[in-house]
Design an enzyme around this catalytic site. Sequence first.
Site, mmCIF file in Angstrom:
data_model
loop_
_atom_site.group_PDB
_atom_site.id
_atom_site.type_symbol
_atom_site.label_atom_id
_atom_site.label_comp_id
_atom_site.label_asym_id
_atom_site.label_seq_id
_atom_site.Cartn_x
_atom_site.Cartn_y
_atom_site.Cartn_z
ATOM 1 N N ASP A 198 0.838 -1.194 0.000
ATOM 2 C CA ASP A 198 0.000 0.000 0.000
ATOM 3 C C ASP A 198 0.879 1.252 0.000
ATOM 4 O O ASP A 198 1.339 1.691 1.044
ATOM 5 C CB ASP A 198 -0.917 -0.011 1.237
ATOM 6 C CG ASP A 198 -1.815 1.218 1.304
ATOM 7 O OD1 ASP A 198 -1.923 1.924 0.279
ATOM 8 O OD2 ASP A 198 -2.411 1.456 2.375
ATOM 9 N N LYS A 204 1.649 7.943 0.326
ATOM 10 C CA LYS A 204 2.081 8.008 1.724
ATOM 11 C C LYS A 204 3.462 8.645 1.815
ATOM 12 O O LYS A 204 4.244 8.570 0.869
ATOM 13 C CB LYS A 204 2.175 6.579 2.300
ATOM 14 C CG LYS A 204 0.849 5.909 2.580
ATOM 15 C CD LYS A 204 1.081 4.522 3.159
ATOM 16 C CE LYS A 204 -0.229 3.806 3.424
ATOM 17 N NZ LYS A 204 -1.069 4.452 4.454
ATOM 18 N N ASP A 223 0.363 -5.041 4.686
ATOM 19 C CA ASP A 223 -1.025 -4.594 4.525
ATOM 20 C C ASP A 223 -1.950 -5.695 3.987
ATOM 21 O O ASP A 223 -3.110 -5.449 3.679
ATOM 22 C CB ASP A 223 -1.069 -3.350 3.622
ATOM 23 C CG ASP A 223 -2.247 -2.439 3.951
ATOM 24 O OD1 ASP A 223 -2.762 -2.523 5.072
ATOM 25 O OD2 ASP A 223 -2.642 -1.650 3.069
ATOM 26 N N ASP A 277 -5.680 6.415 -0.629
ATOM 27 C CA ASP A 277 -5.031 5.659 0.446
ATOM 28 C C ASP A 277 -6.056 4.970 1.357
ATOM 29 O O ASP A 277 -5.700 4.142 2.175
ATOM 30 C CB ASP A 277 -4.130 6.594 1.265
ATOM 31 C CG ASP A 277 -3.127 5.837 2.115
ATOM 32 O OD1 ASP A 277 -2.971 4.620 1.909
ATOM 33 O OD2 ASP A 277 -2.494 6.471 2.977
ATOM 34 N N ARG A 292 -11.012 -0.435 2.391
ATOM 35 C CA ARG A 292 -12.476 -0.513 2.475
ATOM 36 C C ARG A 292 -13.086 -0.727 1.086
ATOM 37 O O ARG A 292 -14.153 -1.341 0.964
ATOM 38 C CB ARG A 292 -13.018 0.748 3.159
ATOM 39 C CG ARG A 292 -12.745 2.020 2.442
ATOM 40 C CD ARG A 292 -12.856 3.262 3.341
ATOM 41 N NE ARG A 292 -11.713 3.401 4.248
ATOM 42 C CZ ARG A 292 -11.567 4.384 5.146
ATOM 43 N NH1 ARG A 292 -12.498 5.305 5.274
ATOM 44 N NH2 ARG A 292 -10.497 4.442 5.913
#
Length: 495
Positions: free
Chosen positions: A265, A272, A283, A342, A346
């Site tokens: 990720d 990030k 992740d 990011d 979900r």
Amino acid sequence: MQIEFVAADAPLAAGSAVAVLAFDKAVLSPEAARLDTESGGAVTRALGASRFTGAVGQTLDILAPVHLACGRLVVVGAGDLANLDSARLELVAAHAYQAVKTSGATQLEVRLGDVGGAQGAASAAFGLRLASYRFDRYRTTEKPEAKPSVSLVQIACTDPSGAKAAYAALAGLANAVLFARDLVSEPANILYPEAFARRVRELASLGLEVEILGEKEMQALGMGALLGVGQGSVRESQLAVLQWKGGSDPNAPPVAFIGKGVCFDTGGISLKPADGMEEMVTDMGGAAAVTGLMYALAARKAKVNAVGILGLVENMPDGNAQRPGDVVTTLSGQTVEVINTDAEGRLVLADAIWYCKERFKPRFMIDLATLTGAIIVALGKDYAGLFSNNDELADQLLAASKASGEALWRMPLPPQYDKNLDSAVADMKNVGPRYGGSITAALFIQRFVAGLPWAHLDIASTAHKPNSTVPTIPSGATGFGVRLLDRLVADHYED
Ligand code: BES
Ligand code: MN
Ligand code: ZN
């Protein structure tokens, strides 16, 4: 590392490290007392020269004790004898291993005598196996003296064959936890979605049914949210479906577990910061835990129908990557405005969960995900967050948490926060306000469970422990969730 059970009175091996227990107030176990006598009081004298009290976590090393063949005798604190149980023996044995693992001894003898019985000896073996985990596949120049020296552990107990039988039931769970740890430990250049899927496919040898969906199949189904996350990666996204049909009726509705498998990720276009980004190789901890759980259920032939779904993607910035502001259509038909690329976990879960619900009509769904940094802020590194729309399922999980030692803390799903996800252009957006970020994330997922009994475990806090002080969890990948969910199934969902 090999583990054997031997008779309580087996002679000490020359040069080995021998571990014996002492309880509160430094009261010696019968085996410790026997070796104390044989060594002319070496243990008693060593205790007198130290501050050892017998508390769990303490160890006292006695080198070259006179009249004993072993190279060292380690007295291991085991706490109050009255409440000594299998969970404690697991820890105590793990502490013994940690005390001697790099001592140079190649053999460790844990001398329990009849303490804990056959089940206790099996739990000690389980603790030793978890404690000896090490991910050293990519070390080629490590100095020999830095490597663990212990390659054989013998557990000396009064019922070695009973202990062996009891351990057989636990060995599969230990292997499952270690399998999950390996998945989390592997770097993302090695374990990308297709590579993860390949490893999962190998579990067919345990009797699991494994199907892998590629991007074409997911496109045809309409998994716009999951595919959007993987869109910037040269690695193809995958959906793995694992089934264990151990129930008396193989067609009865299963219990279902869904894992976030973001193999790396970067944050995507909402990139990030560089500092600490390497941690995002973990992740996929949710997908690893679900894989480990399915392994454990199959290994012990659990009398349950269970489904595991893994959403495997890589979140990368790229000319083709998803942009902030993009609107994706999820498998459910609901649309999502992607404010922040990011907040990708979900999106992956939304499609994986909907797929699970539609195809399997499960008794419940539990998703596991390294979903939010905010859960670490809220709970620290020892608790995972539990969110659920169902008090019975939540209570069962909390009980399994107590029993397995994998700590959960229940978090709220306040209905009044749900509107924070409202979007001006789509059915919802993928992030809410700054505060309560873990709750917003859980509320987002809740929009895809269609009222089924559901629990969400945010394991961003627990999937990976850089500085572990728990002897059964060496620093690094924890395998968190495997023991917890195996326990949940064993206690409530088997025929
Ligand atoms: N994978 C991260 C969450 C995470 C953070 C896991 C730290 C382990 C350690 C997740 O995809 C993420 O980036 N979440 C964002 C959400 C935010 C953009 C709403 C976060 O927590 O900052
Ligand atoms: Mn992210
Ligand atoms: Zn993530």
